[in-house]
Design a protein around this motif. Sequence first.
Motif, short mmCIF file in Angstrom:
data_model
loop_
_atom_site.label_atom_id
_atom_site.label_comp_id
_atom_site.label_asym_id
_atom_site.label_seq_id
_atom_site.Cartn_x
_atom_site.Cartn_y
_atom_site.Cartn_z
N ILE A 1 0.96 -1.01 -0.13
CA ILE A 1 -0.20 -0.17 -0.02
C ILE A 1 0.98 0.98 0.00
N TYR A 2 0.60 2.07 -0.90
CA TYR A 2 1.32 3.40 -0.99
C TYR A 2 0.47 4.65 -1.23
N GLN A 3 1.17 5.77 -0.70
CA GLN A 3 0.63 7.14 -0.80
C GLN A 3 0.47 7.44 -2.26
N ASN A 4 -0.65 7.49 -2.87
CA ASN A 4 -0.89 7.93 -4.40
C ASN A 4 -0.58 9.35 -4.83
N SER A 5 -0.31 10.19 -3.88
CA SER A 5 0.15 11.54 -3.99
C SER A 5 1.64 11.52 -4.40
N MET A 6 2.39 10.32 -4.13
CA MET A 6 3.89 10.44 -4.05
C MET A 6 4.39 9.50 -5.54
N LEU A 7 3.27 8.96 -6.03
CA LEU A 7 3.61 8.01 -7.18
C LEU A 7 4.30 8.97 -8.17
N GLU A 8 5.32 8.59 -8.95
CA GLU A 8 6.06 9.12 -10.11
C GLU A 8 5.90 8.26 -11.24
N GLU A 9 5.36 9.00 -12.58
CA GLU A 9 5.11 8.42 -13.72
C GLU A 9 6.26 8.76 -14.52
N VAL A 10 7.14 7.58 -14.94
CA VAL A 10 8.31 8.09 -15.90
C VAL A 10 7.93 7.02 -17.31
N LYS A 11 8.09 8.28 -18.32
CA LYS A 11 7.77 7.40 -19.87
C LYS A 11 8.77 7.64 -20.48
#
Length: 91
Positions: free
Chosen positions: A63-73
């Motif tokens: 379980i993680y904090q959604n606002s801290m998720l980083e997307e790398v394309k």
Amino acid sequence: MSGVLRPCNRRLVLEVCPEETKEGQSGILLPEEYSPKPMFGQAKVLAMAADCTVDVLVGECVIYQNSMLEEVKIGDHTHQMILENYILCVI
């Protein structure tokens, strides 16, 4: 580029689990494209940086904090990464 990234600096690569959507009626009018984002998410750990100190293994669900998720394309692929501090628990 195919395969999983090799993260650095205490980061983890995650495979985010799809969110369940609830449809219902409320008395508040919102735009149709609006969808509230939950505060926490669930994901499977695909890779970890060598310097991670969090007690998680590759393949476990967290379980993680959604606002801290980083997307790398990179090219056509989008990878989700997060700093180990924002992993709340293992399930």
